[in-house]
Design a protein around this motif. Structure first.
Motif, PDB file in Angstrom:
ATOM      1  N   TYR A  36       0.793  -0.735   0.209  1.00  0.00           N
ATOM      2  CA  TYR A  36       0.324  -0.155  -0.001  1.00  0.00           C
ATOM      3  C   TYR A  36       0.919   1.218   0.385  1.00  0.00           C
ATOM      4  O   TYR A  36       1.864   1.082   0.920  1.00  0.00           O
ATOM      5  CB  TYR A  36      -0.577   0.123   1.362  1.00  0.00           C
ATOM      6  CG  TYR A  36      -1.985  -0.620   1.583  1.00  0.00           C
ATOM      7  CD1 TYR A  36      -2.063  -2.209   1.030  1.00  0.00           C
ATOM      8  CD2 TYR A  36      -3.282  -0.324   0.749  1.00  0.00           C
ATOM      9  CE1 TYR A  36      -2.817  -3.222   1.021  1.00  0.00           C
ATOM     10  CE2 TYR A  36      -4.500  -0.980   0.251  1.00  0.00           C
ATOM     11  CZ  TYR A  36      -3.939  -2.688   1.005  1.00  0.00           C
ATOM     12  OH  TYR A  36      -5.399  -3.195   0.438  1.00  0.00           O
ATOM     13  N   GLN A  38       0.873   5.329   1.144  1.00  0.00           N
ATOM     14  CA  GLN A  38      -0.119   6.315   1.689  1.00  0.00           C
ATOM     15  C   GLN A  38       1.124   7.899   1.491  1.00  0.00           C
ATOM     16  O   GLN A  38       2.397   7.633   1.818  1.00  0.00           O
ATOM     17  CB  GLN A  38      -0.162   6.178   2.981  1.00  0.00           C
ATOM     18  CG  GLN A  38      -0.779   7.854   3.599  1.00  0.00           C
ATOM     19  CD  GLN A  38      -0.774   7.100   5.312  1.00  0.00           C
ATOM     20  OE1 GLN A  38      -0.338   6.242   5.620  1.00  0.00           O
ATOM     21  NE2 GLN A  38      -2.065   7.110   6.246  1.00  0.00           N
ATOM     22  N   LYS A  42      -3.627  11.419   3.241  1.00  0.00           N
ATOM     23  CA  LYS A  42      -4.523  10.518   2.345  1.00  0.00           C
ATOM     24  C   LYS A  42      -4.676   8.927   3.066  1.00  0.00           C
ATOM     25  O   LYS A  42      -3.949   8.730   4.212  1.00  0.00           O
ATOM     26  CB  LYS A  42      -4.026  10.323   1.441  1.00  0.00           C
ATOM     27  CG  LYS A  42      -4.042  12.096   0.614  1.00  0.00           C
ATOM     28  CD  LYS A  42      -5.434  12.480  -0.115  1.00  0.00           C
ATOM     29  CE  LYS A  42      -5.700  13.719  -0.378  1.00  0.00           C
ATOM     30  NZ  LYS A  42      -6.705  14.163  -1.172  1.00  0.00           N
ATOM     31  N   GLY A  43      -5.500   8.706   2.978  1.00  0.00           N
ATOM     32  CA  GLY A  43      -5.709   6.668   3.533  1.00  0.00           C
ATOM     33  C   GLY A  43      -4.626   6.026   2.533  1.00  0.00           C
ATOM     34  O   GLY A  43      -4.270   6.495   1.420  1.00  0.00           O
ATOM     35  N   PRO A  44      -4.379   5.271   3.398  1.00  0.00           N
ATOM     36  CA  PRO A  44      -3.415   3.929   2.276  1.00  0.00           C
ATOM     37  C   PRO A  44      -3.973   3.538   0.735  1.00  0.00           C
ATOM     38  O   PRO A  44      -5.752   3.764   1.301  1.00  0.00           O
ATOM     39  CB  PRO A  44      -3.042   2.972   3.490  1.00  0.00           C
ATOM     40  CG  PRO A  44      -3.112   3.521   4.196  1.00  0.00           C
ATOM     41  CD  PRO A  44      -4.457   4.282   4.151  1.00  0.00           C
ATOM     42  N   LEU A  46      -4.369   0.628  -2.313  1.00  0.00           N
ATOM     43  CA  LEU A  46      -3.540  -0.554  -2.666  1.00  0.00           C
ATOM     44  C   LEU A  46      -2.692  -0.082  -3.690  1.00  0.00           C
ATOM     45  O   LEU A  46      -2.849   0.208  -4.460  1.00  0.00           O
ATOM     46  CB  LEU A  46      -4.755  -1.728  -3.243  1.00  0.00           C
ATOM     47  CG  LEU A  46      -3.959  -2.915  -3.589  1.00  0.00           C
ATOM     48  CD1 LEU A  46      -2.937  -3.514  -2.569  1.00  0.00           C
ATOM     49  CD2 LEU A  46      -4.879  -4.070  -4.003  1.00  0.00           C
ATOM     50  N   PHE A  89       3.901   0.726   2.981  1.00  0.00           N
ATOM     51  CA  PHE A  89       3.642  -0.078   3.848  1.00  0.00           C
ATOM     52  C   PHE A  89       3.859  -2.002   3.348  1.00  0.00           C
ATOM     53  O   PHE A  89       2.054  -2.073   2.380  1.00  0.00           O
ATOM     54  CB  PHE A  89       1.978  -0.801   4.294  1.00  0.00           C
ATOM     55  CG  PHE A  89       2.253   1.423   5.258  1.00  0.00           C
ATOM     56  CD1 PHE A  89       1.798   2.253   4.746  1.00  0.00           C
ATOM     57  CD2 PHE A  89       2.604   0.950   6.849  1.00  0.00           C
ATOM     58  CE1 PHE A  89       1.470   3.150   5.901  1.00  0.00           C
ATOM     59  CE2 PHE A  89       2.223   1.651   7.407  1.00  0.00           C
ATOM     60  CZ  PHE A  89       1.651   3.475   7.123  1.00  0.00           C
TER      61      PHE A  89
END
Lengths: 112, 113
Positions: A36, A38, A42-44, A46, A89
């Motif tokens: 992921y 990020q 912001k949000g992670p 894919l 991540f």
């Protein structure tokens, strides 16, 4: 057994270089390994994912290499750009188990 | 046409207060999650719901209570807020058949003073 260990914690690479982020796992029952991305605030999201029966997967400039015997996988970013600067991540999941086991994240900075 | 939305985006409150964060997804997913991301960016799963049923409940203080009124919504209520609750809270959703592919909301930055 449930951990995913990610390194390095942070990484600075010159534009055009190839940053490599590594992850290692213990649980051989894991059968899906996503990465992921990020961006700040912001949000992670894919980025790319691989199954253990494949040794390499490419999507654009992003490549996952998978070494099943060593229980390691890594993300390579070809021709890196300042816009790739983000936290990355790795994660692992097991079958229909809904829980992703997350690495600790790598803050990547690509210098212009 | 935001896929996963959260409200509010920022929440500043005092210790001891009770607050709620709301999450909605319009992706047709049947599984939703709450994550806590601390200042070191570590992502910690808190809860997961599948078809409105709680399926993951990590070691989280019972001051945190999730509620899923339907498959498209998962709210998080926090009682008696503490300084250590300050973090960014992310809602996410996925299909149960592909739990590795999670779609995250924009996050709610909670600051407890």
């Amino acid at each position: 057994q449930q951990q995913v260990k990610q390194s390095p914690q942070s990484l600075i690479v010159q534009k055009g270089g190839i940053p490599i982020i590594n992850c290692a796992y213990e649980n051989t029952a894991f059968d899906y390994f996503p990465w992921y991305q990020q961006f700040p605030g912001k949000g992670p999201a894919l980025l790319i994912a691989i199954r253990p029966d494949v040794s390499e997967k490419k999507e654009g400039r992003f490549t996952i290499s998978f070494n099943k015997s060593a229980k390691q996988f890594s993300l390579h970013i070809m021709d890196s750009q300042p816009g790739d600067s983000a936290t990355y991540f790795c994660a692992a999941s097991r079958g229909s188990n809904y829980q992703l086991i997350w690495g600790a994240g790598t803050k990547l900075i690509i210098k212009p | 046409d935001t896929a996963v939305s959260q409200t509010p985006k920022y929440l500043v409150t005092q210790m001891g207060n009770d607050k709620s964060i709301k999450c909605e997804q319009n992706l047709g997913h049947d599984t939703m999650y709450w994550y806590k991301q601390d200042s070191k960016k570590f992502l910690k799963i808190m809860f997961s719901y599948n078809n409105k049923e709680l399926i993951i409940n990590e070691t989280v203080p019972n001051r945190f209570s999730p509620k899923s009124p339907d498959k498209a919504h998962l709210n998080l209520h926090i009682n008696s807020l503490e300084l250590g609750d300050s973090a960014v809270y992310f809602c996410a959703s996925s299909h149960s058949s592909s739990g590795y592919e999670q779609y995250f909301g924009p996050g709610t930055r909670l600051t407890v003073t």
